[in-house]
Each structure stands twice: as C-alpha cells, then as structure tokens.
Design a protein around this motif. Structure first.
Motif, mmCIF file in Angstrom:
data_model
loop_
_atom_site.group_PDB
_atom_site.id
_atom_site.type_symbol
_atom_site.label_atom_id
_atom_site.label_comp_id
_atom_site.label_asym_id
_atom_site.label_seq_id
_atom_site.Cartn_x
_atom_site.Cartn_y
_atom_site.Cartn_z
ATOM 1 N N SER A 56 0.823 -1.215 0.000
ATOM 2 C CA SER A 56 0.000 0.000 0.000
ATOM 3 C C SER A 56 0.856 1.265 0.000
ATOM 4 N N PRO A 57 0.422 2.316 -0.710
ATOM 5 C CA PRO A 57 1.127 3.601 -0.670
ATOM 6 C C PRO A 57 1.142 4.235 0.718
ATOM 7 N N VAL A 58 0.295 3.757 1.624
ATOM 8 C CA VAL A 58 0.203 4.363 2.950
ATOM 9 C C VAL A 58 1.562 4.403 3.644
ATOM 10 N N HIS A 59 2.440 3.428 3.359
ATOM 11 C CA HIS A 59 3.735 3.353 4.035
ATOM 12 C C HIS A 59 4.685 4.471 3.587
ATOM 13 N N ASN A 60 4.406 5.064 2.441
ATOM 14 C CA ASN A 60 5.165 6.236 2.000
ATOM 15 C C ASN A 60 4.400 7.534 2.260
ATOM 16 N N VAL A 61 3.078 7.468 2.108
ATOM 17 C CA VAL A 61 2.258 8.667 2.233
ATOM 18 C C VAL A 61 2.243 9.192 3.662
ATOM 19 N N VAL A 62 2.007 8.321 4.640
ATOM 20 C CA VAL A 62 1.856 8.780 6.019
ATOM 21 C C VAL A 62 3.121 9.449 6.556
ATOM 22 N N PRO A 63 4.313 8.861 6.398
ATOM 23 C CA PRO A 63 5.508 9.568 6.901
ATOM 24 C C PRO A 63 5.707 10.934 6.263
ATOM 25 N N ALA A 64 5.501 11.042 4.942
ATOM 26 C CA ALA A 64 5.667 12.339 4.273
ATOM 27 C C ALA A 64 4.610 13.331 4.741
ATOM 28 N N TRP A 65 3.396 12.850 4.939
ATOM 29 C CA TRP A 65 2.301 13.713 5.403
ATOM 30 C C TRP A 65 2.554 14.189 6.834
#
Length: 323
Positions: free
Chosen positions: A133-142
C-alpha cells in the motif's frame, strides 16, 4: 411490417458491428467511483457514440497503471501515485480527466474506543496497511508536512484482507480508509459489532492533491483522440446523472454487478458525487484538472518516494480531450 422489422434488425446488426470496442479497468472491485462509466454503458450513451465499453475489475492502482501502459486496455481508473511512479520508470500514461478532485483518503479509527481531536492524539498509535500500500510512503511524508516526526505513527504491514477486521477487533489502532470506496465497507463492518468509525482527512491537514481519475496511454491519446473524447463525454454525463439521481445510480450498479450491496453502492455514489465537483476549477466542468493542484500532487509524491524531480507536471495530465 415484417419487411420493416427485418430492415430494423439489419440496421441494428450493422450498428453493432460498427461499435468500437474498448475496455475500462476499475482498478478494484465494482464501486461507486466508476458509476459514470456504468451509467453511460447501461443507458446506451456509449452505443450512440459508437463505443462498446467493457467494464472490468482491477487488482490495485500500481497494476492498473502498469497494465494500461502496456496496452492491455484503453482506459483505467488510476491514482496519481501509481501514475507518477509508472512515469518515473519510463511509462507513458496520463490523466485525461479527474474523478476525485480532492485526496479522498483518511486515517480511521473506532470512535467508541478513542477520542481524537488532532494529530497529537495519534502519537504512537499503530496503523495497519497492506504490504504494498502507498500508505507506508504517504503517512511519513504527510506527518513531516505537519511538523511531526516520520515515525510519529507506527506503520504495520498486513494482508489487505484482514485490515478492516483487525481494526474492528481492536488488534490495531488505525487504518487508512477511502471516501467513496472502502470507508463505506469499513463503517458497515463496524456497525455489525455496534461500533462507529471516525476519521481525520489528509486533505484537512495540508495534503492538497488529486485522487484518482481517468487515465490513458499516450498512444491512445495521440492516436485516437476522438475515441478518448467520446469515452469521457459519456462518463461525465453518467456522473452528472448519478449526482442528480443517486438512487437510480445504485440500482444500475447492482444490476450490472449483483454482488454489490445496494446500501454500500448508494453511499459510495453520493460520496463520489461530492468528490468529483471542484468549486476551485471554475466553469470548465467535471473532470477539469487544475495545474496548481496537479503540481502540488506531484510535489508531494516526489517527496514521499524520493523521485528527485524525474517526472514533470506537464507530462502527467492533459485537459485537451475534455473539450
């Protein structure tokens, strides 16, 4: 009369032979996000414009983007992350019309177990996401965008099939959920256990980005521009119809895909009706892609995936085929 019927039958057969066959990949299972295409096909609007559209399920954003680039189908429901990553690896696909004019994802939790008033209340909580899932990249950047350390929320990789049940059973604290998609399913799952779902939208905390839209390959865009125009014209006519008559839209979705529960379909259609309308776009109408928001989207994805500027904004979208 008999001769007239024979002539009509012959004309209908000729018309059917003249239909140009194209395939639209929904990127996932049937849901309200693709109701525009479904209505256009079911109401005969595509047939009137010479198209025979085959609507097929997909297996996630990355696969849909890559298969679209490989020419396995003409149109796909593609999220900007998957599209930009495909372009960064040499792919040649573009957004030709937006559906989610705002980023539709959020971080969800069970409100019966915890009260969350701000990001600070999520410190140290565990968020489950699919392994790819993109969540593993999206959440830290967000999180970093909001002045928080990248590990402020602990991310756990799970089998996508168990994420919702793990939240409801209390095995994890948080999950990512998508408006007009799995959020409705998650709410239904929680309600079966007399629980309620609450969420924080990424968009309310600085993420000025597009969600998914219609994408096509450059080969199709440049080689068959009128075909793309006809497809988009029918799809956005379908979305307008769904906005005006969501109940009828739900009936059509269930008619085409009986496995879908009507209540879920209706909620998804109503939510996509909200997401597809972009007051900031002005007069151009449904589907129009704003340059400022596409650049904001690209900037966030570039940072989240450390792409180092490999992809240019002008290469990932066009509004020309909406005209």
């Amino acid at each position: 009369m008999k001769r007239l019927l024979m002539l009509l039958a012959t004309a209908a057969a000729f018309q059917a032979q003249g239909q140009e066959k194209v395939t639209y990949n929904m990127s996932w299972l049937p849901q309200g996000s693709s109701i525009g295409v479904m209505l256009a096909q079911e109401r005969g609007w595509y047939r009137e414009s010479g198209l025979d559209v085959n609507i097929v399920r997909g297996f996630g954003g990355n696969r849909t983007a890559n298969e679209l680039d490989q020419g396995q189908f003409e149109f796909g429901y593609v999220d900007p992350i998957s599209l930009i990553l495909n372009r960064s690896n040499g792919g040649k696909i573009k957004l030709v019309g937006v559906i989610n004019s705002r980023w539709p994802a959020a971080i969800c939790w069970i409100s019966d177990r915890r009260q969350v008033k701000s990001l600070d209340d999520l410190r140290g909580k565990q968020l489950g996401g699919g392994s790819a899932s993109p969540v593993h990249n999206v959440v830290p950047a967000w999180l970093e965008m909001n002045g928080k350390p990248r590990d402020f929320i602990r991310l756990l990789r799970l089998d996508p099939a168990v994420i919702s049940s793990s939240l409801v059973e209390g095995k994890i604290d948080l999950v990512e959920c998508w408006k007009a998609s799995d959020r409705a399913v998650m709410q239904r799952t929680a309600a079966a256990s007399n629980l309620k779902v609450a969420w924080i939208d990424y968009a309310d905390y600085g993420l000025n980005a597009y969600g998914s839209g219609f994408a096509a390959s450059e080969a199709t865009i440049n080689g068959k521009p009128e075909l793309v125009r006809r497809f988009l014209r029918g799809a956005y006519r379908g979305f307008q119809e769904a906005i005006a008559n969501p109940e009828q839209g739900a009936d059509t979705l269930v008619k085409l895909f009986p496995i879908v529960e009507r209540g879920l379909a209706l909620q998804q259609i109503r939510e996509i009706g909200e997401l597809i309308q972009d007051p900031g776009a002005g007069q151009p109408g449904l589907g129009y892609i704003r340059d400022d928001r596409i650049r904001s989207t690209l900037g966030f994805v570039d940072k989240a995936y450390d792409l180092k500027g490999k992809v240019r904004a002008e290469d990932i979208y066009t509004n020309q085929l909406l005209k």
